[in-house]
Write a protein that holds these residues in place. Sequence first.
Motif, short mmCIF file in Angstrom:
data_model
loop_
_atom_site.label_atom_id
_atom_site.label_comp_id
_atom_site.label_asym_id
_atom_site.label_seq_id
_atom_site.Cartn_x
_atom_site.Cartn_y
_atom_site.Cartn_z
N VAL A 15 19.44 59.04 -34.70
CA VAL A 15 20.97 58.08 -34.76
C VAL A 15 21.51 58.61 -33.66
CG1 VAL A 15 23.16 58.16 -35.22
CG2 VAL A 15 21.29 57.32 -36.44
N PRO A 16 21.85 60.55 -33.48
CA PRO A 16 22.18 61.29 -32.47
C PRO A 16 21.57 62.00 -31.78
CG PRO A 16 22.68 62.35 -34.53
CD PRO A 16 22.01 61.21 -35.08
N GLY A 17 20.14 61.61 -31.99
CA GLY A 17 19.15 61.43 -30.61
C GLY A 17 18.59 60.53 -29.87
N LEU A 18 19.08 59.08 -30.89
CA LEU A 18 19.11 57.94 -29.44
C LEU A 18 20.76 58.16 -28.48
CD1 LEU A 18 17.17 55.41 -31.83
CD2 LEU A 18 16.53 56.23 -30.02
N LEU A 19 22.04 58.25 -29.74
CA LEU A 19 22.83 57.87 -28.93
C LEU A 19 22.73 59.10 -27.86
CD1 LEU A 19 25.66 57.94 -31.77
CD2 LEU A 19 25.12 56.75 -29.92
N TRP A 20 22.05 60.33 -27.38
CA TRP A 20 22.28 61.65 -27.04
C TRP A 20 21.17 60.71 -25.28
CZ3 TRP A 20 17.35 65.03 -25.52
CH2 TRP A 20 17.87 65.66 -24.65
N SER A 21 20.12 60.45 -26.26
CA SER A 21 19.14 59.82 -24.87
C SER A 21 20.21 58.28 -23.97
CB SER A 21 18.21 59.34 -25.94
OG SER A 21 16.82 60.19 -26.39
N GLY A 22 21.33 58.03 -24.75
CA GLY A 22 21.99 57.38 -23.89
C GLY A 22 22.07 56.08 -24.32
N ALA A 28 21.01 52.42 -31.83
CA ALA A 28 20.70 53.76 -32.21
C ALA A 28 20.23 53.47 -33.89
CB ALA A 28 21.59 55.08 -32.16
N LEU A 29 21.58 52.88 -34.62
CA LEU A 29 21.97 52.04 -35.22
C LEU A 29 20.29 51.72 -36.10
CD1 LEU A 29 25.55 52.42 -36.76
CD2 LEU A 29 24.39 53.85 -37.35
N VAL A 30 20.50 50.38 -35.81
CA VAL A 30 19.56 49.45 -35.58
C VAL A 30 17.80 49.41 -35.34
CG1 VAL A 30 18.76 46.88 -35.59
CG2 VAL A 30 21.52 47.31 -35.70
N THR A 31 17.65 50.58 -34.38
CA THR A 31 16.69 50.61 -34.33
C THR A 31 15.79 51.91 -35.18
OG1 THR A 31 17.09 50.25 -31.83
CG2 THR A 31 15.05 52.21 -31.93
N LEU A 81 14.18 59.02 -21.21
CA LEU A 81 12.69 59.28 -21.62
C LEU A 81 12.35 60.79 -22.16
CD1 LEU A 81 10.41 57.23 -21.70
CD2 LEU A 81 9.64 58.35 -20.26
N SER A 82 13.19 61.54 -21.50
CA SER A 82 13.18 63.37 -22.23
C SER A 82 13.55 62.98 -23.61
CB SER A 82 13.36 64.12 -20.73
OG SER A 82 14.97 63.79 -20.78
N GLY A 83 14.83 62.31 -23.70
CA GLY A 83 15.94 62.27 -25.01
C GLY A 83 14.69 61.05 -25.91
N LEU A 84 14.63 60.25 -25.72
CA LEU A 84 13.30 59.75 -26.10
C LEU A 84 12.32 60.69 -26.80
CD1 LEU A 84 13.34 55.97 -25.06
CD2 LEU A 84 14.91 56.73 -26.35
N PHE A 85 11.38 61.60 -26.35
CA PHE A 85 10.54 62.15 -26.43
C PHE A 85 10.83 63.32 -27.63
CE2 PHE A 85 8.15 65.77 -25.94
CZ PHE A 85 6.60 65.48 -25.90
N LEU A 86 12.16 63.26 -27.07
CA LEU A 86 12.45 64.95 -28.30
C LEU A 86 12.74 64.53 -29.66
CD1 LEU A 86 14.33 66.98 -25.29
CD2 LEU A 86 12.61 67.18 -26.79
N THR A 87 13.35 62.87 -29.32
CA THR A 87 13.74 62.65 -30.21
C THR A 87 12.88 62.09 -31.31
OG1 THR A 87 15.81 61.17 -29.09
CG2 THR A 87 15.31 60.89 -31.82
#
Length: 114
Positions: A15-22, A28-31, A81-87
Amino acid sequence: MNILLKLLVNGIIAVPGLLWSGTSLSFALVTSAVVSLVAYGLGDAVILPRTNNTFASTADFALVFSLFWLAAFVFAQPFRLSGLFLTAFAISVAEYFFHDYLQRHGVHHTKHPG
């Protein structure tokens, strides 16, 4: 009980990672929940018992990253994309320890690694 632990740990990371990804909070919660359930059904129940922890964690990384990217694309969510990768990477590290926990508490290999 194992699925609840996975949902909790992955949610804390995703959730924080997806939020940080934009992405949005609702996305973020559902995914996070859906991807965790899919990864549990495929990675932890199918791949882990047949392989080893390293392979299963790597497969989890590929699966989680692909599902995050696909969901963001399909639902037209803005994302980095970098946020999704790091998450996805952070989740795969947590998955390594979760797999170790599963192996110590009942999920056994059908093949020996190596």
